[in-house]
Design a protein around this motif. Structure first.
Motif, mmCIF file in Angstrom:
data_model
loop_
_atom_site.group_PDB
_atom_site.id
_atom_site.type_symbol
_atom_site.label_atom_id
_atom_site.label_comp_id
_atom_site.label_asym_id
_atom_site.label_seq_id
_atom_site.Cartn_x
_atom_site.Cartn_y
_atom_site.Cartn_z
ATOM 1 N N GLN A 36 30.465 -5.076 -144.705
ATOM 2 C CA GLN A 36 30.769 -6.202 -145.142
ATOM 3 C C GLN A 36 32.079 -6.557 -145.514
ATOM 4 N N LYS A 37 32.714 -6.512 -144.309
ATOM 5 C CA LYS A 37 34.085 -7.352 -143.751
ATOM 6 C C LYS A 37 34.556 -7.460 -142.145
ATOM 7 N N TRP A 38 35.570 -8.177 -142.442
ATOM 8 C CA TRP A 38 35.946 -9.174 -140.845
ATOM 9 C C TRP A 38 36.869 -8.017 -140.516
ATOM 10 N N ILE A 39 36.079 -8.051 -139.353
ATOM 11 C CA ILE A 39 37.570 -6.859 -138.157
ATOM 12 C C ILE A 39 38.211 -7.910 -137.384
ATOM 13 N N LEU A 40 39.202 -7.260 -136.432
ATOM 14 C CA LEU A 40 39.195 -8.164 -135.748
ATOM 15 C C LEU A 40 38.996 -7.127 -134.453
ATOM 16 N N GLU A 41 38.821 -7.669 -132.985
ATOM 17 C CA GLU A 41 38.017 -6.657 -132.129
ATOM 18 C C GLU A 41 37.327 -7.369 -130.673
ATOM 19 N N PHE A 42 37.727 -6.854 -129.718
ATOM 20 C CA PHE A 42 37.473 -7.606 -127.877
ATOM 21 C C PHE A 42 36.305 -7.999 -128.691
ATOM 22 N N PRO A 43 35.717 -9.379 -127.506
ATOM 23 C CA PRO A 43 34.330 -9.103 -127.018
ATOM 24 C C PRO A 43 33.808 -7.993 -126.833
ATOM 25 N N ALA A 44 32.611 -8.658 -127.020
ATOM 26 C CA ALA A 44 31.793 -6.891 -127.152
ATOM 27 C C ALA A 44 30.314 -7.885 -127.230
ATOM 28 N N GLY A 45 29.391 -6.598 -126.863
ATOM 29 C CA GLY A 45 27.626 -7.419 -126.476
ATOM 30 C C GLY A 45 27.254 -5.996 -126.250
ATOM 31 N N THR A 46 25.890 -6.201 -126.233
ATOM 32 C CA THR A 46 24.509 -5.433 -126.289
ATOM 33 C C THR A 46 24.068 -5.570 -125.419
ATOM 34 N N LEU A 47 23.441 -4.570 -123.979
ATOM 35 C CA LEU A 47 23.093 -5.111 -122.393
ATOM 36 C C LEU A 47 21.585 -5.431 -123.064
ATOM 37 N N GLU A 48 21.133 -6.862 -122.795
ATOM 38 C CA GLU A 48 19.333 -7.068 -122.780
ATOM 39 C C GLU A 48 19.069 -6.642 -121.649
ATOM 40 N N SER A 49 17.572 -6.227 -121.740
ATOM 41 C CA SER A 49 16.468 -5.400 -120.873
ATOM 42 C C SER A 49 16.757 -6.271 -119.197
ATOM 43 N N GLN A 50 16.771 -5.089 -118.424
ATOM 44 C CA GLN A 50 17.770 -5.043 -117.092
ATOM 45 C C GLN A 50 18.473 -5.786 -116.867
ATOM 46 N N GLU A 51 19.131 -6.524 -117.705
ATOM 47 C CA GLU A 51 21.246 -6.739 -117.525
ATOM 48 C C GLU A 51 21.703 -5.993 -116.389
ATOM 49 N N ASP A 52 22.555 -6.745 -115.631
ATOM 50 C CA ASP A 52 23.258 -5.678 -114.946
ATOM 51 C C ASP A 52 24.881 -5.866 -116.071
ATOM 52 N N ILE A 53 25.302 -5.226 -115.890
ATOM 53 C CA ILE A 53 26.332 -4.719 -116.349
ATOM 54 C C ILE A 53 27.377 -5.528 -116.363
ATOM 55 N N LEU A 54 27.832 -6.440 -115.070
ATOM 56 C CA LEU A 54 28.640 -7.139 -115.136
ATOM 57 C C LEU A 54 28.451 -8.327 -115.554
ATOM 58 N N SER A 55 27.509 -8.279 -115.117
ATOM 59 C CA SER A 55 26.730 -9.909 -115.672
ATOM 60 C C SER A 55 26.562 -10.113 -117.688
ATOM 61 N N CYS A 56 26.589 -8.958 -118.139
ATOM 62 C CA CYS A 56 26.333 -9.085 -119.486
ATOM 63 C C CYS A 56 27.480 -9.300 -119.952
ATOM 64 N N ALA A 57 28.613 -8.828 -119.315
ATOM 65 C CA ALA A 57 29.959 -8.523 -119.996
ATOM 66 C C ALA A 57 30.559 -10.679 -119.236
ATOM 67 N N LYS A 58 30.106 -11.063 -118.426
ATOM 68 C CA LYS A 58 30.330 -12.431 -118.248
ATOM 69 C C LYS A 58 29.534 -13.121 -119.156
ATOM 70 N N ARG A 59 28.515 -12.648 -119.303
ATOM 71 C CA ARG A 59 27.830 -13.775 -120.628
ATOM 72 C C ARG A 59 28.631 -13.701 -121.882
ATOM 73 N N GLU A 60 28.656 -12.348 -122.288
ATOM 74 C CA GLU A 60 29.216 -12.050 -123.465
ATOM 75 C C GLU A 60 30.733 -13.016 -123.934
ATOM 76 N N LEU A 61 32.014 -12.921 -122.956
ATOM 77 C CA LEU A 61 32.874 -13.754 -122.291
ATOM 78 C C LEU A 61 32.670 -15.303 -123.197
ATOM 79 N N ALA A 62 32.034 -15.077 -122.248
ATOM 80 C CA ALA A 62 31.710 -17.042 -122.393
ATOM 81 C C ALA A 62 30.651 -17.212 -123.912
#
Length: 171
Positions: A60-86
């Motif tokens: 229940q608060k705002w935080i400062l963090e680097f962009p991040a996100g959860t892998l989707e099913s069968q998603e390549d790790i670097l592809s996930c990083a590129k998707r989350e950055l965008a």
């Protein structure tokens, strides 16, 4: 080791299974099953760190963090990083460096976070997830460190990713 699902929500589940410990004892253990996640430390051409100020309902608060996100099913790790950055900061990177892996809560969760350093950034389009409220900010390395020292930056994945980039002399 047969697992029993106690709860399922989105891509996470809570499972219980009998496990044999290294000393031979058997225990019933409950684990939060997680598909894995990525954390990206994007750095602008002038050396500023791109971060998000994000509202986190769990605390229940705002935080400062680097962009991040959860892998989707069968998603390549670097592809996930590129998707989350965008999605989160509307940027793409020409150069990516693997910073290693992080185990955020190994006492009860099997999540692995894959850490990346991204540079040579350019603008692109991406859409936030429905449950995300994000403001994009940039900080100098010095300002980042001051916010860590003051307790304003507390997010473990962000601190670990910064530390790895520092250890590898990328910052």
């Amino acid at each position: 080791m047969k697992a029993r699902t106690l709860c399922q929500w989105k891509c996470f589940s809570v499972e219980q299974a009998t496990q044999t410990l290294p000393d031979g004892r058997q225990i019933d253990f409950t684990t939060v099953k997680h598909p894995g996640a990525v954390v990206i430390l994007p750095v602008t051409n002038n050396g500023e760190l791109v971060m998000v100020r994000q509202y986190r309902p769990a605390i229940q608060k705002w935080i400062l963090e680097f962009p991040a996100g959860t892998l989707e099913s069968q998603e390549d790790i670097l592809s996930c990083a590129k998707r989350e950055l965008a999605e989160e900061v509307q940027l793409k990177a020409e150069q990516w460096q693997d910073l290693g892996e992080l185990l955020p809560v190994p006492g009860f969760c099997d999540e692995v976070q894959y850490l990346f350093f991204a540079k040579e950034l350019t603008e692109c389009t991406g859409e936030l997830d429905d449950d995300e409220i994000i403001e994009v900010i940039t900080l100098s390395v010095n300002d980042f460190e001051m916010k860590v020292a003051s307790g304003e930056i507390q997010d473990a994945k962000t601190l670990s990713t910064f530390f790895m980039a520092r250890m590898l002399k990328l910052l």
